[in-house]
Structures are given as C-alpha cells and as structure tokens.
Design a protein around this motif. Structure first.
Motif, PDB file in Angstrom:
ATOM      1  N   ARG A   1      37.146  37.827  47.573  1.00 43.94           N
ATOM      2  CA  ARG A   1      37.582  38.014  45.868  1.00 43.94           C
ATOM      3  C   ARG A   1      37.711  36.530  45.058  1.00 43.94           C
ATOM      4  NH1 ARG A   1      42.737  41.572  47.467  1.00 43.94           N
ATOM      5  NH2 ARG A   1      41.486  43.420  48.191  1.00 43.94           N
ATOM      6  N   VAL A   2      36.835  36.782  44.163  1.00 45.65           N
ATOM      7  CA  VAL A   2      37.156  35.369  43.170  1.00 45.65           C
ATOM      8  C   VAL A   2      37.684  35.458  41.851  1.00 45.65           C
ATOM      9  CG1 VAL A   2      35.467  33.582  42.005  1.00 45.65           C
ATOM     10  CG2 VAL A   2      35.116  34.304  44.417  1.00 45.65           C
ATOM     11  N   TYR A   3      38.363  34.463  41.530  1.00 41.56           N
ATOM     12  CA  TYR A   3      39.092  34.799  40.035  1.00 41.56           C
ATOM     13  C   TYR A   3      38.984  33.364  39.200  1.00 41.56           C
ATOM     14  CZ  TYR A   3      41.787  38.127  42.885  1.00 41.56           C
ATOM     15  OH  TYR A   3      42.194  39.180  43.914  1.00 41.56           O
ATOM     16  N   VAL A   4      38.561  33.541  37.972  1.00 40.68           N
ATOM     17  CA  VAL A   4      38.383  32.339  37.113  1.00 40.68           C
ATOM     18  C   VAL A   4      39.207  32.729  36.070  1.00 40.68           C
ATOM     19  CG1 VAL A   4      36.682  30.725  35.810  1.00 40.68           C
ATOM     20  CG2 VAL A   4      36.084  32.060  37.939  1.00 40.68           C
ATOM     21  N   TYR A   5      40.125  31.386  35.714  1.00 46.39           N
ATOM     22  CA  TYR A   5      41.071  31.542  34.615  1.00 46.39           C
ATOM     23  C   TYR A   5      40.755  30.469  33.478  1.00 46.39           C
ATOM     24  CZ  TYR A   5      43.896  34.033  38.108  1.00 46.39           C
ATOM     25  OH  TYR A   5      44.177  35.111  39.054  1.00 46.39           O
TER      26      TYR A   5
ATOM     27  N   GLN B   1      44.693  32.651  31.426  1.00 45.22           N
ATOM     28  CA  GLN B   1      43.897  33.995  31.133  1.00 45.22           C
ATOM     29  C   GLN B   1      42.598  34.235  31.996  1.00 45.22           C
ATOM     30  OE1 GLN B   1      42.003  34.220  27.237  1.00 45.22           O
ATOM     31  NE2 GLN B   1      41.502  36.384  27.419  1.00 45.22           N
ATOM     32  N   LEU B   2      42.838  35.419  32.755  1.00 44.77           N
ATOM     33  CA  LEU B   2      41.812  35.759  33.835  1.00 44.77           C
ATOM     34  C   LEU B   2      40.739  35.872  32.772  1.00 44.77           C
ATOM     35  CD1 LEU B   2      40.996  36.368  36.612  1.00 44.77           C
ATOM     36  CD2 LEU B   2      41.769  38.698  36.142  1.00 44.77           C
ATOM     37  N   ILE B   3      39.426  35.340  33.162  1.00 46.39           N
ATOM     38  CA  ILE B   3      38.205  35.636  32.401  1.00 46.39           C
ATOM     39  C   ILE B   3      37.122  36.218  33.271  1.00 46.39           C
ATOM     40  CG2 ILE B   3      38.640  34.144  30.433  1.00 46.39           C
ATOM     41  CD1 ILE B   3      36.730  31.994  31.971  1.00 46.39           C
ATOM     42  N   PHE B   4      37.282  35.962  34.585  1.00 46.29           N
ATOM     43  CA  PHE B   4      36.440  36.628  35.698  1.00 46.29           C
ATOM     44  C   PHE B   4      37.006  36.804  36.896  1.00 46.29           C
ATOM     45  CE2 PHE B   4      33.188  35.945  38.935  1.00 46.29           C
ATOM     46  CZ  PHE B   4      32.071  36.483  38.634  1.00 46.29           C
ATOM     47  N   ARG B   5      36.582  38.041  37.417  1.00 45.26           N
ATOM     48  CA  ARG B   5      37.029  38.766  38.672  1.00 45.26           C
ATOM     49  C   ARG B   5      35.827  39.310  39.305  1.00 45.26           C
ATOM     50  NH1 ARG B   5      39.327  43.294  41.065  1.00 45.26           N
ATOM     51  NH2 ARG B   5      40.958  42.414  42.651  1.00 45.26           N
ATOM     52  N   LYS B   6      35.644  38.988  40.548  1.00 45.71           N
ATOM     53  CA  LYS B   6      34.415  39.524  41.265  1.00 45.71           C
ATOM     54  C   LYS B   6      34.938  39.843  42.681  1.00 45.71           C
ATOM     55  CE  LYS B   6      29.748  40.353  41.930  1.00 45.71           C
ATOM     56  NZ  LYS B   6      28.609  39.882  41.563  1.00 45.71           N
ATOM     57  N   ASN B   7      34.824  40.932  43.089  1.00 45.28           N
ATOM     58  CA  ASN B   7      34.879  41.363  44.753  1.00 45.28           C
ATOM     59  C   ASN B   7      33.593  41.331  45.375  1.00 45.28           C
ATOM     60  OD1 ASN B   7      37.524  42.114  44.421  1.00 45.28           O
ATOM     61  ND2 ASN B   7      37.172  44.223  44.415  1.00 45.28           N
ATOM     62  N   SER B   8      33.444  40.791  46.557  1.00 40.82           N
ATOM     63  CA  SER B   8      32.254  40.410  47.296  1.00 40.82           C
ATOM     64  C   SER B   8      31.397  39.569  46.618  1.00 40.82           C
ATOM     65  CB  SER B   8      31.508  41.705  47.501  1.00 40.82           C
ATOM     66  OG  SER B   8      32.487  42.707  48.222  1.00 40.82           O
ATOM     67  N   TYR B   9      31.783  38.519  45.963  1.00 40.20           N
ATOM     68  CA  TYR B   9      31.357  37.483  45.255  1.00 40.20           C
ATOM     69  C   TYR B   9      30.083  36.850  46.279  1.00 40.20           C
ATOM     70  CZ  TYR B   9      30.406  33.152  42.653  1.00 40.20           C
ATOM     71  OH  TYR B   9      29.756  32.124  42.099  1.00 40.20           O
ATOM     72  N   ALA B  10      29.001  36.323  45.375  1.00 31.27           N
ATOM     73  CA  ALA B  10      27.720  36.039  46.290  1.00 31.27           C
ATOM     74  C   ALA B  10      27.253  34.839  45.707  1.00 31.27           C
ATOM     75  CB  ALA B  10      27.041  37.054  46.725  1.00 31.27           C
TER      76      ALA B  10
ATOM     77  N   ASP C   1      26.571  34.138  42.511  1.00 27.21           N
ATOM     78  CA  ASP C   1      25.557  34.780  41.760  1.00 27.21           C
ATOM     79  C   ASP C   1      26.118  34.594  40.214  1.00 27.21           C
ATOM     80  OD1 ASP C   1      27.620  36.753  42.200  1.00 27.21           O
ATOM     81  OD2 ASP C   1      26.068  38.271  42.392  1.00 27.21           O
ATOM     82  N   TRP C   2      27.110  33.832  40.030  1.00 28.20           N
ATOM     83  CA  TRP C   2      27.829  33.930  38.544  1.00 28.20           C
ATOM     84  C   TRP C   2      26.808  33.217  37.603  1.00 28.20           C
ATOM     85  CZ3 TRP C   2      32.378  30.412  36.708  1.00 28.20           C
ATOM     86  CH2 TRP C   2      32.860  30.893  35.473  1.00 28.20           C
ATOM     87  N   THR C   3      26.667  33.874  36.608  1.00 25.20           N
ATOM     88  CA  THR C   3      25.817  33.276  35.633  1.00 25.20           C
ATOM     89  C   THR C   3      26.862  32.565  34.353  1.00 25.20           C
ATOM     90  OG1 THR C   3      25.564  35.359  34.337  1.00 25.20           O
ATOM     91  CG2 THR C   3      23.902  34.487  36.422  1.00 25.20           C
ATOM     92  N   GLY C   4      27.982  32.674  34.469  1.00 26.81           N
ATOM     93  CA  GLY C   4      29.006  32.049  33.325  1.00 26.81           C
ATOM     94  C   GLY C   4      29.075  33.069  32.389  1.00 26.81           C
ATOM     95  N   ILE C   5      28.908  34.255  32.747  1.00 21.11           N
ATOM     96  CA  ILE C   5      29.402  35.320  31.821  1.00 21.11           C
ATOM     97  C   ILE C   5      30.813  35.829  32.166  1.00 21.11           C
ATOM     98  CG2 ILE C   5      28.764  37.672  31.034  1.00 21.11           C
ATOM     99  CD1 ILE C   5      25.878  36.808  31.202  1.00 21.11           C
ATOM    100  N   GLY C   6      31.758  36.222  31.213  1.00 21.52           N
ATOM    101  CA  GLY C   6      33.047  36.467  31.653  1.00 21.52           C
ATOM    102  C   GLY C   6      32.960  38.147  32.030  1.00 21.52           C
ATOM    103  N   ASN C   7      34.025  38.623  32.409  1.00 21.69           N
ATOM    104  CA  ASN C   7      34.142  40.071  32.531  1.00 21.69           C
ATOM    105  C   ASN C   7      34.024  41.102  31.120  1.00 21.69           C
ATOM    106  OD1 ASN C   7      34.595  39.728  35.386  1.00 21.69           O
ATOM    107  ND2 ASN C   7      36.626  40.063  35.268  1.00 21.69           N
ATOM    108  N   ASP C   8      34.021  40.308  30.206  1.00 24.12           N
ATOM    109  CA  ASP C   8      33.942  40.881  28.884  1.00 24.12           C
ATOM    110  C   ASP C   8      32.324  41.032  28.487  1.00 24.12           C
ATOM    111  OD1 ASP C   8      33.664  38.273  28.062  1.00 24.12           O
ATOM    112  OD2 ASP C   8      35.112  38.343  26.605  1.00 24.12           O
ATOM    113  N   GLY C   9      31.647  40.589  29.229  1.00 26.74           N
ATOM    114  CA  GLY C   9      30.198  40.417  28.919  1.00 26.74           C
ATOM    115  C   GLY C   9      29.616  39.376  28.038  1.00 26.74           C
ATOM    116  N   LYS C  10      30.447  38.355  27.629  1.00 22.96           N
ATOM    117  CA  LYS C  10      30.161  37.443  26.967  1.00 22.96           C
ATOM    118  C   LYS C  10      30.067  36.085  27.548  1.00 22.96           C
ATOM    119  CE  LYS C  10      32.542  39.217  22.963  1.00 22.96           C
ATOM    120  NZ  LYS C  10      33.564  39.151  22.008  1.00 22.96           N
ATOM    121  N   ASN C  11      29.185  35.136  27.088  1.00 26.87           N
ATOM    122  CA  ASN C  11      29.097  33.721  27.643  1.00 26.87           C
ATOM    123  C   ASN C  11      30.475  33.117  27.610  1.00 26.87           C
ATOM    124  OD1 ASN C  11      26.568  33.716  28.620  1.00 26.87           O
ATOM    125  ND2 ASN C  11      25.790  32.956  26.700  1.00 26.87           N
ATOM    126  N   ILE C  12      30.776  32.647  28.893  1.00 28.98           N
ATOM    127  CA  ILE C  12      31.976  31.499  28.650  1.00 28.98           C
ATOM    128  C   ILE C  12      31.743  30.402  28.109  1.00 28.98           C
ATOM    129  CG2 ILE C  12      33.712  30.545  30.344  1.00 28.98           C
ATOM    130  CD1 ILE C  12      33.578  32.827  32.289  1.00 28.98           C
TER     131      ILE C  12
END
Length: 85
Positions: free
Chosen positions: A27-31, A36-45, A47-58
C-alpha cells in the motif's frame, strides 16, 4: 511524465519504490506537506503518473510518502519526494 526525487538517497529514479512488484500486497500513501492524503493505492506497481485520487494533476512540489510493503498496516518505508513537471 513526472520525475520523482527521493531526498533520502542520492539516486534519482522514476521508481518510487524499488522492486515494489515483489510485494503484491503493498500500500502506498502520498501526502502534502500539510498532511492531506492526496494519493493512495493498494498493489502499487511504480505506475504513478502524478495524478491524485481526485483525478487531477498534483502540482510540482515536495510530498511525503509512506509505504506498507506487505499490507500489515505497518509503515515500512517513508520519506520525501519532489514532483517536477
């Protein structure tokens, strides 16, 4: 494309977590710097492209990350990354 810079090492890599694919339950978390938690992913590979969980570019800047490598709710890795666009 984003470039992640892990300030805890001298190596700049596009992989946030080296060999993370060997730990499928991770599990990966980015704050933000304010916690403020802006990215969370289970089974991270890495492959993060800098997009937050809200679908917007960080925005470019420094962010705190935490990694639970084996999914046991214990943080195994943590540090700061810098997103450059």
């Amino acid at each position: 494309e984003i470039t992640c810079r892990d300030w805890s090492s001298d190596v700049c890599s596009s992989d946030l977590v080296y060999k993370i694919n060997e730990f499928p339950n991770n599990r990966v978390y980015v704050y933000t710097r304010n916690g403020q938690l802006i990215f969370r992913k289970n089974s991270y590979a890495n492959d993060w492209t800098g997009i937050g969980n809200d679908g917007k570019n960080i925005p470019e800047g420094s962010y705190f990350y935490q990694v639970d490598v084996d999914g046991d709710n214990q943080i195994d890795l943590q540090g700061w990354i810098y997103i450059a666009r």
